[in-house]
Design an enzyme around this catalytic site. Sequence first.
Site, PDB file in Angstrom:
ATOM      1  N   GLU A 142      -6.289 -15.411 -84.186  1.00 58.50           N
ATOM      2  CA  GLU A 142      -5.624 -16.457 -83.427  1.00 58.50           C
ATOM      3  C   GLU A 142      -6.538 -17.625 -83.059  1.00 58.50           C
ATOM      4  OE1 GLU A 142      -2.344 -16.533 -82.797  1.00 58.50           O
ATOM      5  OE2 GLU A 142      -2.120 -14.660 -83.933  1.00 58.50           O
ATOM      6  N   SER A 191      45.752  13.385 -54.399  1.00 57.59           N
ATOM      7  CA  SER A 191      45.632  14.563 -53.536  1.00 57.59           C
ATOM      8  C   SER A 191      44.225  14.821 -53.009  1.00 57.59           C
ATOM      9  CB  SER A 191      46.075  15.801 -54.302  1.00 57.59           C
ATOM     10  OG  SER A 191      47.306  15.559 -54.923  1.00 57.59           O
TER      11      SER A 191
END
Lengths: 761, 149
Positions: A169, A448
Amino acid sequence: MKRFLRVALLIALLAAALFALYLDWRVTDEFTGRRWALPARVYARPLELFPGAALTPPQLVQELELLGYKRGIEGMEPGRFEPRAGGVDLVTRPFAFWDGAQPALALRLEFRDDRLDALWDQGNYTELKLARLDPLPIGGIYPAHNEDRVLVKLDEAPRELVSALLAMEDRQFYSHIGVDPRGVARAALSTLTGRGVQGGSTLTQQLVKNYFLTPERTLRRKATEMLMALLLELHYAKDEILEAYLNEIYLGQDRNRAIHGFGLAAHYYFDKPLNRLTLADSALLVGMVKGPALYDPHRHPQRALERRNLVLSEMRGLGYITPEQALRAKAEPLGVVAKPGIGTSPHPAFLELVRRQLRQDYDEDDLRSEGLKIFTTLDPHAQRAAERALTNRLAILDRARKDGQPPLEGAAVVTSTATGEVQALVGGRDVRYQGFNRALDAQRPVGSLLKPAVYLAALSRPQQYTLVTPLSDERFVWKSRGAPDWEPQNYDRKYHGRVPLRTALAESYNVATARLGTELGIPKVLETMHRLGIEHELPPYAATLLGAVDLTPFEVTQMYQTLASGGFRTPLRAIREVLTADGQPLKRYGLSVEQVVEPAPVYLVTAAMQDVVREGTARGLTAFLSPTLNIAGKTGTTDELRDSWFAGFTGDYLAVAWVGYDDNRPSRLTGASGAMTVWGELMAPIAREPLVPPLPENVEQVTIDPRSGLRAGFGCDGAVELPFLAGTAPVAVSDCAAPPPPAPEKKEKPPAKSWWQRLFE
Amino acid sequence: MRRFSLSILFLLAAFAAGCAALPPAPAPKTPEEKVASTPVSSSGAVVALADSARTDVAAGNYASASAALERALRIEPRNARLWHELAQLKLKQGDASQAANMAARSNSWAGADKVLRAANWRVIGEAKRALGDETGANAAFDKADKLIR
């Protein structure tokens, strides 16, 4: 004119100077602290190892593999294990817990009868009483763009990694002033010749680009980038810049999580700390800098390999490594671990609960940036059981339909009955999906599921109601001012005459329940529901008695938690402790309990809910679980079979499951045919303790003849033991040798002021 | 012969010592003290955690003590004694309401252990007193007395 030019030039220079000053301020201000936003890391509960723990070798091995422990003991190297005859040897990873650090321990575990029998510290051959495994990381709460990183120092980076980076790089890194004049020239040329703004970035420029700027490609941005790179070099040493680069650079994507920095990349791709990377590993990571997606070793292994070998060649060419080293490294396989992508979390629904509970105490920004360590209550074993049960059962239910219906949805919550700790939470059948969390946010009619609260309210008046009190299940019309008449129907569209109270709950008779609830007074019943922990507003109508109210599975769980813990409301908790990034205790979320209902009526209603499973609507549960667990539960089915629910508990776990459709269309499932099967499959691998609630001192067991509802006498077959508040059991004895007498209208002798009543006054 | 008389002497001495130890009755113990003198559990892990909680309490480190007790409770959620220890700790921390609730939770698991139940009622009594409920406090203390009478 000349004068004008001069003024213009002056103004331009001034503006440029001001801009440079601004950039200088930004560079120094943002870079000096160099505080990367670190995500909060979230952990599951640590597995406790102690003699007597309910744990089998396969369960332990499963947990160890989940934690990434490798097979084969190598001295004191942490994170390794080896099964042996009758046990497992392992070396734990050191870990800083909330209450102190536990070093790496070489343990020998012996098992017997599905339990951990003994725990030896092989370091000094002593028997240990207690040890913990390191907790499983289950995700994070991430900064913007879900950036994740593990911070490293420059000296932790292998020399080869740094030299590879410089080779690929920025070869002039240690000599340039932030920008490379030749690079600039090249970039300028390519720009002028119309090939776009590109190339020629030094490491410093790359860092600036990643750290300070947005990724647009304009000439102005390029100029800013160069200027900032120069300024950065002016203020900071090369090594500081390099270290920042190592931590900042983007190196890949794990679903929605962005992998930043070499420290995390080493863990993510190789499951190693940075300092243990080999030459080949380092070359691979450096090769990826140029294009993490392009050279993704998981997706494009061949391309990544070629790129890695190019890096190695470059290094050899520059003399950073010998030809032999290069040759050997090139011969190595890629070596990346095949980890399933987990993104920000493998259990996003549970993590959402954690995040919501944290948000009550912490700023969202702190959660996303301070690197907090969050220790949660998640039990990976229970979570897996819940995820599997839901996906598997929904698939089975879908297959059984074959009528072009879309796939069903569902949700499940699992908690510990004693402590209210949430051990598992599933928000939908795609368990990795981060979107709609049905466990927390799907508000559905509960049907229920609310009935136990009605019966609890009744049993709290022991002079009027016991488990055998006959209730009327005959046609019932409820008239109230300003509302249409309400005529509840039973599921089977029949009336059942006079039924004992416990049967009305076991068979989930709507009409008997509606009569009972209105007799007790609707406000009274709603108050009981709120006491049990429903914070949601409940409409003050009779239909609420039968569950015509929308609640989330999580809210339902809170209500059942109170029943499961004997009338003590225990807030559901997903978090135990929070530590700062450097391991200092920050906050503990302790256990709290509040007695909201007397133990006796809770004991009675629990017995009735055990009847639901033993002989009522949930008797099909025996296909999944042994009757010896004495499970208490309740099915829930809503109008037109839209929603299917089941809630229930054993001695150790409480779980609530829901199945239905997001768009409310009928699922055509009852509680028993849908959610109960999820519940059963979920509970089977985790439940161990039968439900044996402690008998309150004012409750007695009486043998009852179920046909007459009287005390069972000589010759009564099928008599059952039922709990009664002392002094409220029937007095008369059923003479089963003679033909049964007609069921009594009322209890023969309502005792005046029993001793327990005086007790409460 | 010498040895024989010596051993008699020893026997006599031991007898005398035994007599001396027997009669003066020790100061009457409170139910809490009686509870504290019995083992918390048969599980070594739970005992170790309860011990470390006690050390933490002595050092004034209540947060660590709570953490240790809650860790023990995760191992033995039905251990009435652990709930009692938590109740005591809450009282020390000044959280009277939680102290009373934890003591009630302990009572629900205490079964026939009258001494432990008495100790819990005394915690409830102290908690109610701290909350300004003098009547409730006295009723709780009465219950404790009745249990151990």
